[in-house]
Design a protein around this motif. Structure first.
Motif, short mmCIF file in Angstrom:
data_model
loop_
_atom_site.label_atom_id
_atom_site.label_comp_id
_atom_site.label_asym_id
_atom_site.label_seq_id
_atom_site.Cartn_x
_atom_site.Cartn_y
_atom_site.Cartn_z
N LEU A 429 45.03 59.89 25.68
CA LEU A 429 45.67 60.33 26.92
C LEU A 429 45.57 59.34 28.08
O LEU A 429 46.36 59.43 29.02
N ALA A 430 44.59 58.46 28.05
CA ALA A 430 44.38 57.57 29.20
C ALA A 430 45.47 56.51 29.29
O ALA A 430 46.14 56.18 28.31
N ASN A 431 45.61 55.95 30.49
CA ASN A 431 46.66 54.97 30.76
C ASN A 431 46.10 53.77 31.52
O ASN A 431 45.13 53.89 32.26
N ARG A 432 46.78 52.65 31.36
CA ARG A 432 46.41 51.44 32.07
C ARG A 432 46.45 51.63 33.58
O ARG A 432 45.65 51.05 34.31
N ASP A 433 47.38 52.44 34.07
CA ASP A 433 47.51 52.59 35.52
C ASP A 433 46.35 53.37 36.14
O ASP A 433 46.26 53.49 37.35
N GLN A 434 45.43 53.90 35.33
CA GLN A 434 44.25 54.56 35.86
C GLN A 434 43.12 53.58 36.18
O GLN A 434 42.12 53.96 36.77
N ILE A 435 43.27 52.31 35.79
CA ILE A 435 42.22 51.33 35.99
C ILE A 435 42.22 50.89 37.45
O ILE A 435 43.13 50.19 37.91
N THR A 436 41.21 51.32 38.18
CA THR A 436 41.09 50.94 39.58
C THR A 436 40.57 49.52 39.73
O THR A 436 41.08 48.74 40.53
N ALA A 437 39.55 49.17 38.95
CA ALA A 437 38.93 47.86 39.08
C ALA A 437 38.59 47.29 37.71
O ALA A 437 38.23 48.02 36.79
N VAL A 438 38.73 45.96 37.60
CA VAL A 438 38.29 45.21 36.42
C VAL A 438 37.26 44.19 36.90
O VAL A 438 37.55 43.38 37.78
N VAL A 439 36.07 44.27 36.32
CA VAL A 439 34.98 43.39 36.71
C VAL A 439 34.52 42.59 35.50
O VAL A 439 34.29 43.15 34.43
N VAL A 440 34.42 41.27 35.66
CA VAL A 440 33.96 40.40 34.59
C VAL A 440 32.83 39.53 35.13
O VAL A 440 32.97 38.90 36.20
N ASP A 441 31.72 39.53 34.41
CA ASP A 441 30.56 38.73 34.83
C ASP A 441 30.10 39.14 36.23
O ASP A 441 29.64 38.31 37.01
N GLY A 442 30.26 40.41 36.54
CA GLY A 442 29.82 40.94 37.81
C GLY A 442 30.77 40.73 38.97
O GLY A 442 30.56 41.25 40.06
N ARG A 443 31.86 39.97 38.75
CA ARG A 443 32.81 39.67 39.82
C ARG A 443 34.05 40.54 39.69
O ARG A 443 34.58 40.72 38.59
N LEU A 444 34.51 41.06 40.81
CA LEU A 444 35.74 41.83 40.82
C LEU A 444 36.90 40.90 40.54
O LEU A 444 37.15 39.95 41.28
N ARG A 445 37.63 41.16 39.46
CA ARG A 445 38.75 40.29 39.08
C ARG A 445 40.09 40.91 39.43
O ARG A 445 40.99 40.20 39.87
N LEU A 446 40.23 42.21 39.22
CA LEU A 446 41.48 42.90 39.55
C LEU A 446 41.17 44.17 40.30
O LEU A 446 40.19 44.86 40.00
N TRP A 447 42.02 44.47 41.26
CA TRP A 447 41.93 45.74 41.97
C TRP A 447 43.30 46.39 41.92
O TRP A 447 44.28 45.82 42.36
N GLN A 448 43.35 47.58 41.29
CA GLN A 448 44.60 48.31 41.12
C GLN A 448 45.68 47.42 40.51
O GLN A 448 46.83 47.42 40.92
N GLY A 449 45.27 46.65 39.51
CA GLY A 449 46.22 45.90 38.70
C GLY A 449 46.49 44.47 39.11
O GLY A 449 47.22 43.77 38.41
N TRP A 450 45.92 44.02 40.24
CA TRP A 450 46.23 42.67 40.70
C TRP A 450 44.97 41.95 41.15
O TRP A 450 44.05 42.58 41.68
N PRO A 451 44.91 40.62 40.94
CA PRO A 451 43.73 39.85 41.35
C PRO A 451 43.51 39.93 42.86
O PRO A 451 44.45 40.08 43.64
N THR A 452 42.25 39.78 43.21
CA THR A 452 41.90 39.83 44.63
C THR A 452 41.72 38.45 45.24
O THR A 452 41.61 38.32 46.46
N ASP A 453 41.69 37.40 44.41
CA ASP A 453 41.38 36.07 44.93
C ASP A 453 42.37 34.98 44.53
O ASP A 453 42.11 33.80 44.73
N TRP A 454 43.50 35.35 43.92
CA TRP A 454 44.55 34.36 43.65
C TRP A 454 45.89 35.07 43.56
O TRP A 454 45.96 36.29 43.36
N ASP A 455 46.97 34.31 43.72
CA ASP A 455 48.32 34.86 43.85
C ASP A 455 48.97 35.06 42.48
O ASP A 455 49.63 34.16 41.95
N ALA A 456 48.77 36.23 41.91
CA ALA A 456 49.33 36.52 40.59
C ALA A 456 50.83 36.73 40.63
O ALA A 456 51.53 36.45 39.65
#
Length: 482
Positions: A429-456
């Protein structure tokens, strides 16, 4: 007149509810309209994941032994440093302000056990084609790449996979005429953990590659021979041995298509997996991609050797001859992870496909209505997938000393309300659009589907143009160009 109001009930935090002035039963007013609900708790904010050290208190945590409530997770220096009952963990770290994640799940990031990072420009070029499309589509496409376009293709892949909840990918080796440092740089710049395969079909450069990334946090070297036809027996054995000595994985496509099986029988008198076993290249370091056409004898060989398999259900659906017998492999104790084969970067759709493929190919005929149930497929897309790609000690679990590679998933959605068995619900039942944050190696990489530190968005725009140019100049041969 209908009015819109916040729903503050435990199962519906943050959702909207329409109330009528005449009561829920209509004009008769048999059920009075409920009173105004309390305000919803604040949603998490990206700045709460900054600083390298933070304490999370979600509603739910997915731990190695299952779902846990009232737990807290301490992240510091890229790792999980404390995990346990919220009251204890919060009290143990009074210097930190807890980040309350009401209505959210913290779970391990998905681990893709089989990817081809430089093939992202092709996508639908492979749809509707015969099984061995690597000869008609993927090799020509990769040969048309240079360093700049390979970097762009890899970073595009990494972005898509991060958006789908993958925090780790295992790249099976590119045939592009470039230094694989290009792929490593793109993966690091995007922020995804990568098991980086180097094709060593000529027997050269393997040792150097295995020692090249010793100081890298996100790059884990691997050696690859795409198929057994590409290398001599001596080279395959040497490559496998090098990986065993270095604690790395040896990646090879095995028993994927009927044509490959028949070529092996004609050339060696043995099926591909049998041949790998006979030459001494099958061991705990071996990651056999696909393995959809296995005999019981070959399954026994894999189990006895301690080798791992990447189960790629979407690839089977799109261009395969068969589906790997994953539930049988699990019953026989064969190590396996779940991979995409670069098909689509969506972790929740992958686990759904993993369970569905087993249900359709075996469960229906045997009356097996669960086919391993939800936990099997969540585990084999996270912790067991990490084990299959050689990173079982590094990632794949919310556990102390493991890398802080995780997802924050919003549970405040109608699909999961009410929730009865969250692991099953994540699979179906779950969906990709439910992912609020993606964290890798302790660093926030994506917030609500988009990177926070580079222009995707700029990257996507560039890939739309450059990717088309690469495909147009590549000598791709589609059987049905329409």
């Amino acid at each position: 007149m209908a009015t819109e109001q916040q729903d503050g009930t435990p199962g519906g935090v943050g959702r909207r509810r329409f109330l009528t002035g005449v009561g829920l039963a209509g004009a008769g007013g048999l059920l009075a309209a409920p009173a105004a609900a309390e305000s919803a708790p604040p949603s998490p904010r990206p700045e709460q994941f900054q600083g390298g050290r933070y304490l999370l208190v979600p509603d739910v945590v997915l731990l190695p032994n299952g779902i846990a409530r009232d737990h807290a997770v301490l992240v510091a220096d890229g790792k999980f440093r404390d995990v346990g009952p919220a009251q204890r963990v919060v009290a143990a770290h009074p210097e930190l302000t807890p980040v309350r994640l009401d209505g959210h799940l913290v779970m391990p990031g998905f681990v893709d056990a089989h990817h081809h990072l430089t093939q992202s420009f092709g996508k639908a070029q492979a749809f509707g084609q015969p099984s061995e499309i690597f000869k008609q589509v993927w090799e020509p496409l990769e040969h048309a790449l240079d360093a700049d376009t390979a970097y762009l293709a890899t970073k595009l892949s990494a972005l898509e996979w991060l958006r789908g909840g993958f925090t780790t990918v295992a790249d099976a080796g590119t045939r592009a005429p470039i230094d694989v440092e290009v792929l490593a740089r793109a993966a690091e710049d995007a922020g995804i953990r990568c098991v980086l395969g180097k094709v060593c079909s000529d027997g050269k450069g393997g040792e150097q590659h295995l020692h090249r990334w010793e100081s890298a946090r996100l790059i884990h070297p691997s050696l690859a021979i795409p198929i057994q036809d590409d290398a001599s027996d001596a080279v395959m054995k040497k490559t496998s041995d090098l990986c065993a000595e270095a604690g790395a994985v040896f990646q090879i496509h095995v028993n994927e298509h009927l044509a490959a099986v028949e070529r092996s029988i004609s050339a060696f008198g043995r099926r591909p997996m049998e041949h790998l076993h006979d030459i001494g290249a099958l061991g705990p370091q071996t990651l056999a991609a696909h393995a959809t056409l296995l005999t019981p004898t070959e399954m026994r060989m894999v189990a006895d050797a301690g080798a791992a398999i990447s189960y790629n259900p979407v690839a089977s659906a799109w261009k395969g001859n068969a589906v790997a017998p994953a539930t049988t492999l699990a019953a026989w104790g064969v190590r396996f992870g779940t991979g995409t084969d670069g098909t689509r970067g969506d972790g929740f759709r992958l686990v759904d496909a993993a369970e569905t493929a087993q249900r359709l190919t075996g469960g229906l005929a045997t009356g097996d209505s669960s086919c391993g149930a939800g936990r099997t497929w969540v585990e084999h897309a996270t912790s067991r997938s990490a084990d299959a790609v050689g990173l079982g000690r590094v990632t794949g679990e919310i556990a102390v000393s493991k890398a802080a590679d995780f997802l924050v998933v919003d549970l405040r959605v109608p699909e999961l309300t009410p929730s009865w068995d969250l692991e099953w619900e994540l699979v179906r039942l779950a969906n990709r659009d439910q992912i609020t944050a993606v964290v890798v190696d302790g660093r926030l990489r994506l917030w609500q589907g988009w990177p926070t530190d580079w222009d995707a968005h700029a990257l996507v725009a560039q890939a739309a143009t450059t990717g088309r140019e690469v495909v147009e100049r590549a000598p791709i041969r589609r059987v049905k160009p329409d």
